[in-house]
Enzyme design. Structure first.
Site, PDB file in Angstrom:
ATOM      1  CB  SER A 225      38.924  52.372  40.033  1.00 10.86           C
ATOM      2  OG  SER A 225      37.898  52.101  38.896  1.00 10.86           O
ATOM      3  CE1 TYR A 238      39.001  46.656  41.051  1.00 10.53           C
ATOM      4  CE2 TYR A 238      37.333  48.106  40.008  1.00 10.53           C
ATOM      5  CZ  TYR A 238      38.917  47.663  40.348  1.00 10.53           C
ATOM      6  OH  TYR A 238      39.696  48.334  39.703  1.00 10.53           O
TER       7      TYR A 238
HETATM    8  P1  NAD Z   1      47.043  44.148  36.838  1.00  8.09           P
HETATM    9  O1  NAD Z   1      46.562  42.562  36.872  1.00  8.09           O
HETATM   10  O2  NAD Z   1      48.585  44.193  36.246  1.00  8.09           O
HETATM   11  O3  NAD Z   1      47.836  44.106  38.338  1.00  8.09           O
HETATM   12  C1  NAD Z   1      47.049  43.803  39.526  1.00  8.09           C
HETATM   13  C2  NAD Z   1      48.023  43.044  40.489  1.00  8.09           C
HETATM   14  O4  NAD Z   1      47.415  42.725  41.796  1.00  8.09           O
HETATM   15  C3  NAD Z   1      48.441  41.780  39.798  1.00  8.09           C
HETATM   16  O5  NAD Z   1      49.621  41.987  39.006  1.00  8.09           O
HETATM   17  C4  NAD Z   1      48.856  40.979  40.934  1.00  8.09           C
HETATM   18  O6  NAD Z   1      50.376  40.876  41.268  1.00  8.09           O
HETATM   19  C5  NAD Z   1      48.259  41.904  42.306  1.00  8.09           C
HETATM   20  N1  NAD Z   1      47.301  41.067  43.180  1.00  8.09           N
HETATM   21  C6  NAD Z   1      46.318  40.895  42.824  1.00  8.09           C
HETATM   22  N2  NAD Z   1      45.667  39.807  43.870  1.00  8.09           N
HETATM   23  C7  NAD Z   1      46.931  39.694  44.920  1.00  8.09           C
HETATM   24  C8  NAD Z   1      47.087  38.857  45.998  1.00  8.09           C
HETATM   25  N3  NAD Z   1      46.130  38.225  46.479  1.00  8.09           N
HETATM   26  N4  NAD Z   1      48.258  38.990  46.489  1.00  8.09           N
HETATM   27  C9  NAD Z   1      49.351  39.647  45.828  1.00  8.09           C
HETATM   28  N5  NAD Z   1      49.336  40.461  44.793  1.00  8.09           N
HETATM   29  C10 NAD Z   1      47.790  40.251  44.054  1.00  8.09           C
HETATM   30  O7  NAD Z   1      46.218  45.202  36.650  1.00  8.09           O
HETATM   31  P2  NAD Z   1      46.098  46.612  36.961  1.00  8.09           P
HETATM   32  O8  NAD Z   1      45.103  47.025  35.969  1.00  8.09           O
HETATM   33  O9  NAD Z   1      47.505  47.385  36.770  1.00  8.09           O
HETATM   34  O10 NAD Z   1      45.768  46.715  38.387  1.00  8.09           O
HETATM   35  C11 NAD Z   1      46.466  47.460  39.329  1.00  8.09           C
HETATM   36  C12 NAD Z   1      45.589  48.458  40.221  1.00  8.09           C
HETATM   37  O11 NAD Z   1      44.664  49.450  39.195  1.00  8.09           O
HETATM   38  C13 NAD Z   1      44.514  47.749  40.814  1.00  8.09           C
HETATM   39  O12 NAD Z   1      44.110  48.048  42.268  1.00  8.09           O
HETATM   40  C14 NAD Z   1      43.064  47.866  39.981  1.00  8.09           C
HETATM   41  O13 NAD Z   1      42.069  47.637  40.813  1.00  8.09           O
HETATM   42  C15 NAD Z   1      43.318  49.247  39.571  1.00  8.09           C
HETATM   43  N6  NAD Z   1      42.744  49.693  38.470  1.00  8.09           N
HETATM   44  C16 NAD Z   1      42.795  49.068  37.260  1.00  8.09           C
HETATM   45  C17 NAD Z   1      41.885  49.714  36.084  1.00  8.09           C
HETATM   46  C18 NAD Z   1      42.057  48.984  34.796  1.00  8.09           C
HETATM   47  O14 NAD Z   1      41.355  49.329  34.057  1.00  8.09           O
HETATM   48  N7  NAD Z   1      42.984  48.217  34.347  1.00  8.09           N
HETATM   49  C19 NAD Z   1      41.181  50.555  36.050  1.00  8.09           C
HETATM   50  C20 NAD Z   1      41.228  51.593  37.517  1.00  8.09           C
HETATM   51  C21 NAD Z   1      41.851  50.650  38.627  1.00  8.09           C
END
Ligand code: NAD
Ligand code: MG
Length: 333
Positions: A225, A238
């Site tokens: 991120s 986080y």
């Molecule tokens: P999202 O909620 O669609 O995806 C996160 C996924 O993590 C969930 O769908 C879930 O299946 C999985 N997860 C969480 N805890 C879990 C556990 N204990 N066991 C199994 N699966 C688990 O959200 P996203 O934003 O697409 O997140 C994906 C990645 O992107 C993450 O690592 C997040 O930190 C990172 N990210 C997101 C953003 C944002 O703004 N959305 C920005 C930077 C980084």
């Protein structure tokens, strides 16, 4: 200026040149009759391409469902077009039911890969949509639900993926836990541990279990991120896990280089995903989500799909230990 530019052209050279030109034109038209060039795609202004704040107030229990978000995120369901860049590859994507993981899962299948996704059991409705889409591509689509905070499950996840796909070439460590807290005093030890287990321990367990199966040419991709380098005050726990992720991409990239295994990261900015509407962002932040970026809007998961494909495919063969950013004009990967 090249030396030939100063010499007047003789008649013979001009005639020869024209002759060559005709030959080239003839070759081009012969090629054109065999393969029709792709239709021109419209030039799209990224500013107006996707929804902008203000967004409607909404909240879901963790981990949230993409299918219940308003507006629904775009994971490339109707737009991502593949061109065989991952034909024959076998990929495991954690958090593949929604967000960046789903965008990567759809894109990988359309690029010709067989894809296993992991997600939490509560996310079955989102996962079922991904499975249906990927089966339509004629690819193996494997669903392996389970909680990554359990080391034994992480090991079993890899074993199941290897068995179901007939091997493993691409591991996308994408699952993540994010909960906003205004103060460090609001974070319990249990909450802190939950974030650390999901974001730091699980990738460690998964990569350890996957490594014996990865041959030269395989790739590991981690979702990190912009928070790794530019943390916001409400993401104390986080943000430090993402600094750890960016860091392991760089150390493992070096460590595994001699094995021919590439390790890279993707650093998104604010992306419209369930993580944000299930405690990842405060309601105040959510309503103006993405407004702070130069584009004035959040990104959609599909806008990062191409980065995951690039890092997974042989076309990215010289990139390892790198973090690719996509943050609407903010962020330092
Ligand atoms: P999202 O909620 O669609 O995806 C996160 C996924 O993590 C969930 O769908 C879930 O299946 C999985 N997860 C969480 N805890 C879990 C556990 N204990 N066991 C199994 N699966 C688990 O959200 P996203 O934003 O697409 O997140 C994906 C990645 O992107 C993450 O690592 C997040 O930190 C990172 N990210 C997101 C953003 C944002 O703004 N959305 C920005 C930077 C980084
Ligand atoms: Mg999800």
């Amino acid at each position: 200026m090249g030396s030939n530019d100063q010499i007047p052209l003789s008649r013979r050279q001009i005639v020869g040149g024209v002759g060559t030109g005709l030959a080239v034109a003839a070759t081009r038209s012969a090629q054109a009759s065999e393969a029709t060039p792709p239709a021109a795609r419209p030039l799209v202004d990224p500013i107006g391409q996707y929804p902008k704040p203000p967004f409607a107030k909404q909240s879901q229990p963790w981990p949230g469902l993409a299918g219940r978000m308003e507006p629904k995120p775009d994971h490339g369901e109707t737009s991502y077009r593949g061109s065989g860049r991952l034909a024959g590859r076998r990929a495991l994507i954690t958090g593949g039911d929604s967000g960046m993981g789903r965008a990567a899962a759809i894109a990988f299948a359309r690029e010709g890969a067989d894809v296993a996704i992991n997600y939490l059991p509560d996310e079955e409705p989102d996962a079922a949509e991904v499975m249906a889409l990927n089966r339509k591509e004629g690819r193996i689509a494997l669903a392996i639900p389970g909680d990554l905070r359990d080391e034994a499950f992480c090991q079993d996840l890899i074993a199941q993926a290897v068995r179901g796909l007939g091997g493993l070439d691409i591991v996308v460590s994408n699952a993540g836990r994010q909960q906003a807290h205004a103060s460090i005093l609001d974070i319990s030890t249990e909450q802190f541990d939950w974030t650390m287990k999901t974001n730091i321990y699980a990738p460690f367990w998964i990569i350890k279990a996957a490594l014996p199966h990865l041959k030269p040419g395989s790739t590991i991709i981690a979702s990190t991120s912009e928070q790794a380098t530019d943390p916001t005050p409400d993401l104390y726990d986080y943000a430090q896990t993402k600094a750890a992720t960016t860091n392991f991409v760089r150390s493992l990239g070096k460590q595994l280089a001699q094995k021919g295994i590439r390790v890279n990261g993707v650093a998104p900015g604010p992306i419209w995903t369930p993580l944000q509407v299930s405690g990842g962002a405060s309601m105040e932040k959510l309503e103006k989500f993405g407004a702070q970026t130069p584009f004035g809007r959040p990104g959609q998961p599909v806008e990062l799909a191409g980065i995951y494909v690039q890092l997974a495919s042989a076309e990215g063969s010289y990139a390892t230990g790198q973090v690719y950013g996509s943050a609407g004009g903010n962020g330092l990967p």
